[in-house]
Design a protein around this motif. Structure first.
Motif, PDB file in Angstrom:
ATOM      1  N   GLU A  14      89.080 -66.659 -17.056  1.00 55.97           N
ATOM      2  CA  GLU A  14      90.224 -67.028 -16.222  1.00 55.97           C
ATOM      3  C   GLU A  14      91.394 -66.074 -16.383  1.00 55.97           C
ATOM      4  OE1 GLU A  14      91.163 -71.170 -16.986  1.00 55.97           O
ATOM      5  OE2 GLU A  14      90.215 -71.666 -15.066  1.00 55.97           O
ATOM      6  N   GLY A  15      91.578 -65.502 -17.558  1.00 57.04           N
ATOM      7  CA  GLY A  15      92.677 -64.581 -17.779  1.00 57.04           C
ATOM      8  C   GLY A  15      93.891 -65.256 -18.398  1.00 57.04           C
ATOM      9  N   ILE A  16      94.967 -64.500 -18.512  1.00 58.28           N
ATOM     10  CA  ILE A  16      96.202 -64.969 -19.144  1.00 58.28           C
ATOM     11  C   ILE A  16      97.318 -64.904 -18.120  1.00 58.28           C
ATOM     12  CG2 ILE A  16      97.777 -64.632 -21.090  1.00 58.28           C
ATOM     13  CD1 ILE A  16      95.544 -62.827 -22.331  1.00 58.28           C
ATOM     14  N   LEU A  17      97.985 -66.038 -17.907  1.00 57.52           N
ATOM     15  CA  LEU A  17      99.109 -66.095 -16.985  1.00 57.52           C
ATOM     16  C   LEU A  17     100.370 -65.708 -17.751  1.00 57.52           C
ATOM     17  CD1 LEU A  17      99.467 -66.943 -13.959  1.00 57.52           C
ATOM     18  CD2 LEU A  17     100.337 -69.116 -14.832  1.00 57.52           C
ATOM     19  N   VAL A  18     101.086 -64.711 -17.251  1.00 57.65           N
ATOM     20  CA  VAL A  18     102.227 -64.151 -17.979  1.00 57.65           C
ATOM     21  C   VAL A  18     103.450 -64.112 -17.071  1.00 57.65           C
ATOM     22  CG1 VAL A  18     103.131 -62.127 -19.196  1.00 57.65           C
ATOM     23  CG2 VAL A  18     100.709 -62.754 -19.427  1.00 57.65           C
ATOM     24  N   ARG A  19     104.571 -64.664 -17.567  1.00 60.15           N
ATOM     25  CA  ARG A  19     105.852 -64.513 -16.883  1.00 60.15           C
ATOM     26  C   ARG A  19     106.560 -63.308 -17.513  1.00 60.15           C
ATOM     27  NH1 ARG A  19     108.464 -67.818 -13.673  1.00 60.15           N
ATOM     28  NH2 ARG A  19     107.148 -69.576 -14.308  1.00 60.15           N
ATOM     29  N   LEU A  20     106.763 -62.264 -16.731  1.00 59.79           N
ATOM     30  CA  LEU A  20     107.233 -60.998 -17.269  1.00 59.79           C
ATOM     31  C   LEU A  20     108.711 -61.055 -17.656  1.00 59.79           C
ATOM     32  CD1 LEU A  20     105.475 -58.522 -14.804  1.00 59.79           C
ATOM     33  CD2 LEU A  20     104.757 -59.173 -17.116  1.00 59.79           C
ATOM     34  N   GLN A  21     108.998 -60.570 -18.869  1.00 58.22           N
ATOM     35  CA  GLN A  21     110.356 -60.405 -19.374  1.00 58.22           C
ATOM     36  C   GLN A  21     110.400 -59.090 -20.133  1.00 58.22           C
ATOM     37  OE1 GLN A  21     112.165 -64.026 -21.156  1.00 58.22           O
ATOM     38  NE2 GLN A  21     110.222 -65.031 -20.654  1.00 58.22           N
ATOM     39  N   ALA A  22     111.417 -58.308 -19.879  1.00 62.69           N
ATOM     40  CA  ALA A  22     111.439 -56.904 -20.324  1.00 62.69           C
ATOM     41  C   ALA A  22     111.232 -56.733 -21.828  1.00 62.69           C
ATOM     42  CB  ALA A  22     112.755 -56.259 -19.903  1.00 62.69           C
ATOM     43  N   LEU A  23     111.768 -57.599 -22.652  1.00 62.49           N
ATOM     44  CA  LEU A  23     111.720 -57.412 -24.104  1.00 62.49           C
ATOM     45  C   LEU A  23     110.625 -58.239 -24.774  1.00 62.49           C
ATOM     46  CD1 LEU A  23     115.569 -57.423 -24.868  1.00 62.49           C
ATOM     47  CD2 LEU A  23     114.072 -55.476 -24.410  1.00 62.49           C
ATOM     48  N   LYS A  24     109.744 -58.814 -23.988  1.00 62.02           N
ATOM     49  CA  LYS A  24     108.725 -59.704 -24.545  1.00 62.02           C
ATOM     50  C   LYS A  24     107.376 -59.006 -24.676  1.00 62.02           C
ATOM     51  CE  LYS A  24     110.967 -63.783 -24.622  1.00 62.02           C
ATOM     52  NZ  LYS A  24     110.952 -64.792 -25.682  1.00 62.02           N
ATOM     53  N   GLN A  25     106.513 -59.633 -25.482  1.00 59.65           N
ATOM     54  CA  GLN A  25     105.123 -59.227 -25.608  1.00 59.65           C
ATOM     55  C   GLN A  25     104.230 -60.455 -25.468  1.00 59.65           C
ATOM     56  OE1 GLN A  25     104.505 -57.185 -29.331  1.00 59.65           O
ATOM     57  NE2 GLN A  25     105.112 -55.203 -28.473  1.00 59.65           N
ATOM     58  N   THR A  26     103.023 -60.226 -24.971  1.00 63.37           N
ATOM     59  CA  THR A  26     102.023 -61.290 -24.922  1.00 63.37           C
ATOM     60  C   THR A  26     100.988 -61.000 -25.997  1.00 63.37           C
ATOM     61  OG1 THR A  26     102.313 -61.751 -22.572  1.00 63.37           O
ATOM     62  CG2 THR A  26     100.210 -62.354 -23.540  1.00 63.37           C
ATOM     63  N   HIS A  27     100.744 -61.986 -26.847  1.00 68.90           N
ATOM     64  CA  HIS A  27      99.844 -61.802 -27.986  1.00 68.90           C
ATOM     65  C   HIS A  27      98.461 -62.344 -27.649  1.00 68.90           C
ATOM     66  CE1 HIS A  27     103.381 -60.798 -30.420  1.00 68.90           C
ATOM     67  NE2 HIS A  27     103.975 -61.852 -29.859  1.00 68.90           N
ATOM     68  N   THR A  28      97.451 -61.539 -27.859  1.00 64.03           N
ATOM     69  CA  THR A  28      96.061 -61.944 -27.664  1.00 64.03           C
ATOM     70  C   THR A  28      95.244 -61.498 -28.869  1.00 64.03           C
ATOM     71  OG1 THR A  28      95.152 -59.921 -26.668  1.00 64.03           O
ATOM     72  CG2 THR A  28      96.419 -61.384 -25.215  1.00 64.03           C
ATOM     73  N   HIS A  29      94.009 -62.025 -28.994  1.00 62.91           N
ATOM     74  CA  HIS A  29      93.148 -61.618 -30.102  1.00 62.91           C
ATOM     75  C   HIS A  29      92.646 -60.185 -29.918  1.00 62.91           C
ATOM     76  CE1 HIS A  29      90.265 -62.884 -27.059  1.00 62.91           C
ATOM     77  NE2 HIS A  29      89.314 -62.244 -27.727  1.00 62.91           N
ATOM     78  N   ARG A  30      92.901 -59.612 -28.742  1.00 59.29           N
ATOM     79  CA  ARG A  30      92.509 -58.224 -28.480  1.00 59.29           C
ATOM     80  C   ARG A  30      93.716 -57.290 -28.508  1.00 59.29           C
ATOM     81  NH1 ARG A  30      87.365 -57.537 -26.425  1.00 59.29           N
ATOM     82  NH2 ARG A  30      86.232 -59.470 -26.000  1.00 59.29           N
ATOM     83  N   GLY A  31      94.789 -57.757 -29.103  1.00 58.24           N
ATOM     84  CA  GLY A  31      95.974 -56.913 -29.239  1.00 58.24           C
ATOM     85  C   GLY A  31      97.146 -57.433 -28.420  1.00 58.24           C
ATOM     86  N   ASN A  32      98.327 -56.894 -28.696  1.00 53.16           N
ATOM     87  CA  ASN A  32      99.539 -57.291 -27.998  1.00 53.16           C
ATOM     88  C   ASN A  32      99.743 -56.443 -26.743  1.00 53.16           C
ATOM     89  OD1 ASN A  32      99.981 -59.019 -30.160  1.00 53.16           O
ATOM     90  ND2 ASN A  32     101.290 -57.541 -31.250  1.00 53.16           N
TER      91      ASN A  32
END
Length: 381
Positions: A14-32
């Motif tokens: 299904e994937g990862i739903l991400v709300r974009l913010q300039a200073l943020k990161q999304t963390h996954t088991h396959r890396g940030n």
């Protein structure tokens, strides 16, 4: 913006739903994944995590967005929401084709919940409303207060334009929830989809159905019906049927969505017992792959049944030949009538799936049409 990131090697996920913010990161088991690496890219382009894994950028569909957004309550899933909106038979004209002063279509959704059905309803009426007004911003980064333009601040001008736009809408979804927490969350869900393109078509309210209808009457200064469609997605829906009837236009549609068929039966019995001006269209069971229609109706048993008829029924049902499912169901209905024939005044409720259809159910939807009151429809000439 909201994007959907799918692992390039596992595109079926299904994937990862991400709300974009300039200073943020999304963390996954396959890396940030740094949001700055995503911002500015087009859909279908690739972005790489800190471990070098590739993710493809997608613009989420409405179905993906509803499934993957954070939830406080269980949403109505896209397949069911699409079917409900289709059965409501909503038709709107383009805002450009609507005459000035025409009455807007008003839809009441009682039980906002997650906001999934709200979004689908808003999409259905979107064409009836003109584009949202956009004013240029005259403020600079150095200005602390709103700049003044022709004696009014930009914020005042924007609010005035928004009010004027709302007054000219051709269709509105009024969505109501008893929980302020749920209503606020649903508002965020609706506003978060594609820059809030459908948010202007929805008005959010907190409270109960009776109080909201009364407040609308006071603001309109009129007692005549004003709703074209009503959706009740809340417990104890049978307790709101009479209140809704006074606000629903003649030939308007009432939809009741409940997880249990017995709750639909309570509505059917309430309408019959209180002689409410509704005509049942259909009852269906919603499921993962298809739908099946249910037969829900009240029947009056026969006062007496002849013994010969009972014997014939017994003989015909004990044969070795396969029994037609429709005739077999009729025989079971006759048995039900026989059991209740001792009390002629009682009614029995038939409540069964129609023969020959199978499905895994996800809820039950009943649809009624608003009729003219009996005193009007059947008045003597």
């Amino acid at each position: 913006d909201v994007v959907l990131l799918k692992d390039k090697k596992h595109a079926a996920h299904e994937g990862i739903l991400v709300r974009l913010q300039a200073l943020k990161q999304t963390h996954t088991h396959r890396g940030n994944i740094a949001h700055t690496d995503v911002i500015g890219k087009e859909a279908r382009q690739l972005v790489h995590s800190s471990k070098g894994n590739a993710y493809r950028i997608h613009e989420p569909t409405l179905a993906e967005y509803v499934r993957l957004t954070p939830r406080l309550v269980t949403p109505i899933y896209p397949s069911d929401a699409n079917l409900i909106v289709s059965l409501l038979d909503i038709h709107v004209d383009s805002s450009a084709n609507q005459p000035n002063g025409s009455t807007p279509i008003k839809i009441l959704e009682a039980g906002t919940g997650h906001g999934a059905l709200t979004l689908h309803l808003a999409r259905a009426i979107h064409a009836a409303n003109p584009p949202l007004p956009k004013l240029p911003s005259y403020a600079t980064e150095q200005e602390v207060e709103d700049p003044v333009y022709l004696g009014e601040s930009v914020a005042d001008l924007q609010e005035a334009n928004a009010e004027s736009w709302r007054a000219g809408r051709g269709a509105i979804v009024h969505t109501l929830d008893i929980s302020e927490k749920h209503s606020k969350h649903a508002r965020k869900i609706v506003q978060g989809f594609r820059d809030g393109m459908y948010a202007g078509s929805v008005d959010f309210h907190v409270g109960d159905v009776a109080s909201w209808i009364e407040s609308q009457r006071k603001s309109r200064k009129a007692e005549d019906p004003f709703l074209s469609h009503v959706i009740l997605d809340l417990p104890g829906a049978d307790g709101y049927l009479e209140t809704v009837a006074s606000a629903l236009k003649v030939n308007g549609l009432l939809a009741v969505f409940n997880p249990s068929i017995t709750q639909i039966v309570e509505c059917v019995e309430k309408i019959r017992n209180d002689k409410m001006p509704y005509l049942l269209d259909q009852v269906i069971e919603l499921g993962a792959s298809t739908i099946r229609e249910w037969d829900v109706r009240a029947v009056r048993p026969r006062a007496t049944l002849k013994k010969a008829e009972q014997k014939d029924l017994s003989d015909s049902s004990s044969g070795e030949e396969p029994v037609d499912p429709v005739k077999g169901q009729q025989a079971r209905d006759d048995e039900l009538a026989q059991d209740l024939a001792k009390n002629e005044e009682k009614w029995a409720t038939i409540c069964r799936p129609k023969a020959g259809q199978e499905v895994v159910g996800g809820g039950f939807l009943a649809l009624w049409r608003r009729m003219e009151p009996a005193s009007v429809a059947e008045s003597p000439e």
